[in-house]
Design an enzyme around this catalytic site. Structure first.
Site, short mmCIF file in Angstrom:
data_model
loop_
_atom_site.label_atom_id
_atom_site.label_comp_id
_atom_site.label_asym_id
_atom_site.label_seq_id
_atom_site.Cartn_x
_atom_site.Cartn_y
_atom_site.Cartn_z
CE1 TYR A 1 64.43 61.65 60.94
CE2 TYR A 1 62.32 60.93 60.07
CZ TYR A 1 63.34 61.86 60.12
OH TYR A 1 63.26 62.99 59.36
CB SER A 2 58.74 60.03 63.30
OG SER A 2 58.27 58.80 63.75
CB ALA A 3 59.81 59.29 68.75
CG ASP B 1 55.62 46.45 55.43
OD1 ASP B 1 56.30 47.44 55.10
OD2 ASP B 1 54.38 46.48 55.52
CE LYS C 1 66.10 43.20 46.03
NZ LYS C 1 65.92 41.78 45.73
N GLY D 1 56.22 48.71 62.03
CA GLY D 1 55.49 49.94 62.38
C GLY D 1 55.30 50.90 61.21
CB ALA E 1 72.73 68.56 61.48
CE LYS F 1 63.76 66.26 62.14
NZ LYS F 1 64.97 67.09 61.87
CB ILE G 1 67.25 68.32 52.43
CG1 ILE G 1 66.51 67.01 52.11
CG2 ILE G 1 66.32 69.49 52.22
CD1 ILE G 1 65.29 66.76 52.96
CB THR H 1 59.97 64.97 59.09
OG1 THR H 1 59.20 63.99 58.42
CG2 THR H 1 60.11 64.52 60.55
CG ASP H 2 55.36 64.37 56.20
OD1 ASP H 2 56.34 63.67 56.54
OD2 ASP H 2 54.78 64.23 55.10
CD GLU H 3 58.91 59.87 58.53
OE1 GLU H 3 59.24 59.24 59.55
OE2 GLU H 3 59.42 59.70 57.43
CB THR I 1 77.13 60.84 59.42
OG1 THR I 1 76.15 61.23 58.46
CG2 THR I 1 77.01 61.70 60.68
P1 NAD Z 1 70.72 63.30 55.31
O1 NAD Z 1 70.84 62.08 56.17
O2 NAD Z 1 70.93 63.17 53.83
O3 NAD Z 1 71.74 64.42 55.82
C1 NAD Z 1 71.93 64.70 57.18
C2 NAD Z 1 73.22 65.48 57.34
O4 NAD Z 1 73.39 65.78 58.73
C3 NAD Z 1 74.47 64.70 56.89
O5 NAD Z 1 75.30 65.52 56.10
C4 NAD Z 1 75.14 64.34 58.22
O6 NAD Z 1 76.55 64.22 58.13
C5 NAD Z 1 74.73 65.50 59.09
N1 NAD Z 1 74.79 65.15 60.53
C6 NAD Z 1 74.27 64.04 61.12
N2 NAD Z 1 74.55 64.07 62.44
C7 NAD Z 1 75.23 65.22 62.66
C8 NAD Z 1 75.77 65.80 63.85
N3 NAD Z 1 75.66 65.21 65.05
N4 NAD Z 1 76.39 66.99 63.73
C9 NAD Z 1 76.51 67.60 62.52
N5 NAD Z 1 76.03 67.09 61.38
C10 NAD Z 1 75.39 65.90 61.46
O7 NAD Z 1 69.29 63.90 55.64
P2 NAD Z 1 68.27 64.71 54.72
O8 NAD Z 1 67.35 63.75 54.06
O9 NAD Z 1 69.03 65.69 53.93
O10 NAD Z 1 67.43 65.48 55.83
C11 NAD Z 1 67.84 66.75 56.32
C12 NAD Z 1 66.83 67.26 57.31
O11 NAD Z 1 65.55 67.37 56.70
C13 NAD Z 1 66.64 66.36 58.54
O12 NAD Z 1 66.49 67.18 59.68
C14 NAD Z 1 65.35 65.60 58.23
O13 NAD Z 1 64.69 65.24 59.42
C15 NAD Z 1 64.58 66.66 57.47
N6 NAD Z 1 63.57 66.16 56.53
C16 NAD Z 1 63.93 65.22 55.59
C17 NAD Z 1 62.97 64.80 54.65
C18 NAD Z 1 63.33 63.80 53.57
O14 NAD Z 1 62.47 63.46 52.77
N7 NAD Z 1 64.56 63.33 53.45
C19 NAD Z 1 61.67 65.31 54.71
C20 NAD Z 1 61.35 66.26 55.71
C21 NAD Z 1 62.31 66.67 56.59
O1 TDX Z 2 63.71 49.79 49.67
C1 TDX Z 2 62.72 50.39 50.08
N1 TDX Z 2 61.47 49.95 49.71
C2 TDX Z 2 60.32 50.55 50.13
O2 TDX Z 2 59.22 50.11 49.76
C3 TDX Z 2 62.81 51.55 50.94
C4 TDX Z 2 64.16 52.06 51.37
C5 TDX Z 2 61.63 52.16 51.33
N2 TDX Z 2 60.43 51.68 50.96
C6 TDX Z 2 59.20 52.40 51.36
C7 TDX Z 2 59.11 52.79 52.82
C8 TDX Z 2 58.29 54.09 52.74
O3 TDX Z 2 56.91 53.79 52.68
O4 TDX Z 2 59.22 53.62 50.63
C9 TDX Z 2 58.69 54.71 51.41
C10 TDX Z 2 59.75 55.79 51.54
O5 TDX Z 2 60.79 55.27 52.36
P1 TDX Z 2 62.06 56.17 52.81
O6 TDX Z 2 62.75 56.68 51.60
O7 TDX Z 2 62.83 55.39 53.80
O8 TDX Z 2 61.32 57.44 53.44
P2 TDX Z 2 60.34 57.63 54.72
O9 TDX Z 2 60.47 56.54 55.69
O10 TDX Z 2 58.97 57.93 54.16
O11 TDX Z 2 61.00 58.96 55.36
C11 TDX Z 2 61.47 60.04 54.51
O12 TDX Z 2 60.55 61.11 54.49
C12 TDX Z 2 60.39 61.82 55.70
C13 TDX Z 2 62.83 60.52 54.98
O13 TDX Z 2 63.76 59.44 55.00
C14 TDX Z 2 62.74 61.17 56.33
O14 TDX Z 2 64.00 61.73 56.71
C15 TDX Z 2 61.71 62.29 56.26
O15 TDX Z 2 61.50 62.82 57.54
#
Ligand code: NAD
Ligand code: TDX
Length: 332
Positions: free
Chosen positions: A148-150, A270, A203, A273, A79, A152, A13, A121-123, A36
């Site tokens: 993770y969500s705790a 599954d 999966k 949690g 990050a 955040k 993101i 995040t909404d989590e 990472t």
């Molecule tokens: P991601 O895992 O793809 O990217 C995270 C980035 O942070 C990576 O580039 C990683 O190298 C960097 N990073 C990790 N630890 C670090 C550290 N100690 N110092 C510096 N950089 C570090 O994650 P994402 O899905 O892009 O999520 C980005 C942000 O958005 C997060 O804060 C996540 O909680 C939030 N978010 C994600 C989603 C989602 O659907 N993916 C939804 C809502 C909020």
């Molecule tokens: O292989 C899979 N099969 C499956 O059924 C995987 C990887 C996930 N799932 C399910 C678990 C969830 O219900 O799909 C849903 C989405 O899973 P993830 O992509 O792991 O997302 P989620 O756990 O919902 O969290 C994501 O949204 C909120 C992001 O990873 C978080 O960073 C963000 O905060």
């Protein structure tokens, strides 16, 4: 606001946000990223070197963070350790990066007075029943489920405390599930797309009834920029695009687009949690800041995302085998 530090700007993101900043503002952007497993330099390729630079470093390292924050007007904090499944296998990096890292950044902006936007995040709100007419709002109590969500949720609380106690100039956003280009293949949608492209099978965790509220990452970026420019200090804004879908629905859409039968998938173990349903009410952001999502058609956005993974196999292929072996070891 000319000099913007984007933490985690080489992740999914964050890198999409850096592209958005370059195309929609004239800001100078510095990415601070630890690089990472979740980061990729390719996600920033092609951006003008005169506008964007990358510093490899840890947000929990004050020696790196302090001079960088000193040199910027604003910090947009993406990050994080971001994958729920990883937080169940080993919570430790989630505590270190999401809590200590956020604390380190807050201490730096406390000293310099830089504008701070915290991406969350909404989590943090836990989950909703499938038939509950309610959605999450800014007033929903915190009830996180996973490590993770705790972590955040804890980082959100730190930001609020630093605003109230020290006058830090911060805003927070809590967004729903993102999809789009550059998402790591450990996550649900890219995992299933790349499984099929690699000749494997989809999966699905459990029965697949769990609901996620999908938003295109470009809409997340436009919302964060809007909040950075016009959000009220100390306020939280929920970001969502009314994209609720069950995992089973999403799986069937991916199978259909890639020419497979709709029941051509495996039910696997599954998630412990496993949150049932997320749903965002983004009225505050829409009414107060005039934001509207532009990528509302999920079927279209999903098809374009599938095209992107098809065209960028060289990016995801090297990580595929290791990601799948680690899932297989957990029966997933
Ligand atoms: P991601 O895992 O793809 O990217 C995270 C980035 O942070 C990576 O580039 C990683 O190298 C960097 N990073 C990790 N630890 C670090 C550290 N100690 N110092 C510096 N950089 C570090 O994650 P994402 O899905 O892009 O999520 C980005 C942000 O958005 C997060 O804060 C996540 O909680 C939030 N978010 C994600 C989603 C989602 O659907 N993916 C939804 C809502 C909020
Ligand atoms: O292989 C899979 N099969 C499956 O059924 C995987 C990887 C996930 N799932 C399910 C678990 C969830 O219900 O799909 C849903 C989405 O899973 P993830 O992509 O792991 O997302 P989620 O756990 O919902 O969290 C994501 O949204 C909120 C992001 O990873 C978080 O960073 C963000 O905060």
């Amino acid at each position: 606001m000319q000099r913007i530090l984007v933490t985690g700007g080489a992740g999914f993101i964050g890198s999409n946000f850096v592209h958005h900043l370059v195309h929609h503002t004239d800001a100078q952007v510095t990415v601070l990223d630890k690089m990472t497993y979740a980061a990729s330099r390719e996600s920033l390729a092609g951006l003008p070197e005169s506008r964007v630079s990358l510093v490899v470093g840890d947000i929990a390292d004050a020696a790196v963070v302090d001079p960088l924050v000193e040199a910027h007007d604003a910090v947009v904090h993406y990050a994080a350790e971001s994958h729920n499944d990883n937080s169940l296998s080993d919570p430790s990096p989630f505590i270190q990066t999401n809590l200590i890292g956020t604390f380190t950044l807050l201490e730096a902006v406390r000293r310099t007075g830089a504008r701070f936007h915290h991406v969350s995040t909404d989590e943090v709100y836990g989950d909703l029943e499938l038939d509950d007419p309610a959605k999450f709002t800014e007033a929903t109590p915190y009830r996180p489920s996973s490590p993770y969500s705790a972590s955040k949720a804890g980082s959100d609380h730190l930001v609020r405390a630093w605003v109230r106690s020290f006058g830090v100039q911060a805003t927070i956003s809590n967004c729903s599930n993102n999809y789009g280009p550059w998402q790591h293949i450990e996550k649900f949608i890219p995992r299933q797309i790349t499984n099929l492209l690699a000749g494997g099978r989809v999966k699905l965790y459990g029965a697949g009834a769990n609901v996620r509220d999908w938003i295109h990452t470009e809409d997340h970026s436009s919302a964060v920029l809007r909040i950075l420019e016009a959000g009220r200090i100390g306020e939280t804004y929920l970001i969502g695009a009314d994209g609720e879908k069950s995992n089973l629905e999403v799986v069937r859409m991916i199978l259909g687009i890639l020419g497979h039968a709709e029941d051509d998938f495996d039910h696997v173990t599954d998630r412990a949690g496993h949150d049932l349903r997320y749903a965002i009410d983004s009225t505050k952001l829409r009414e107060e800041l005039g934001w509207t999502p532009q990528y509302g058609d999920f079927a279209d956005g999903l098809a374009r995302t599938i095209d992107w993974y098809r065209e960028n196999e060289a990016w995801w292929r090297p990580a595929k085998e290791a990601v799948e072996s680690s899932y297989a070891a957990k029966g997933q």
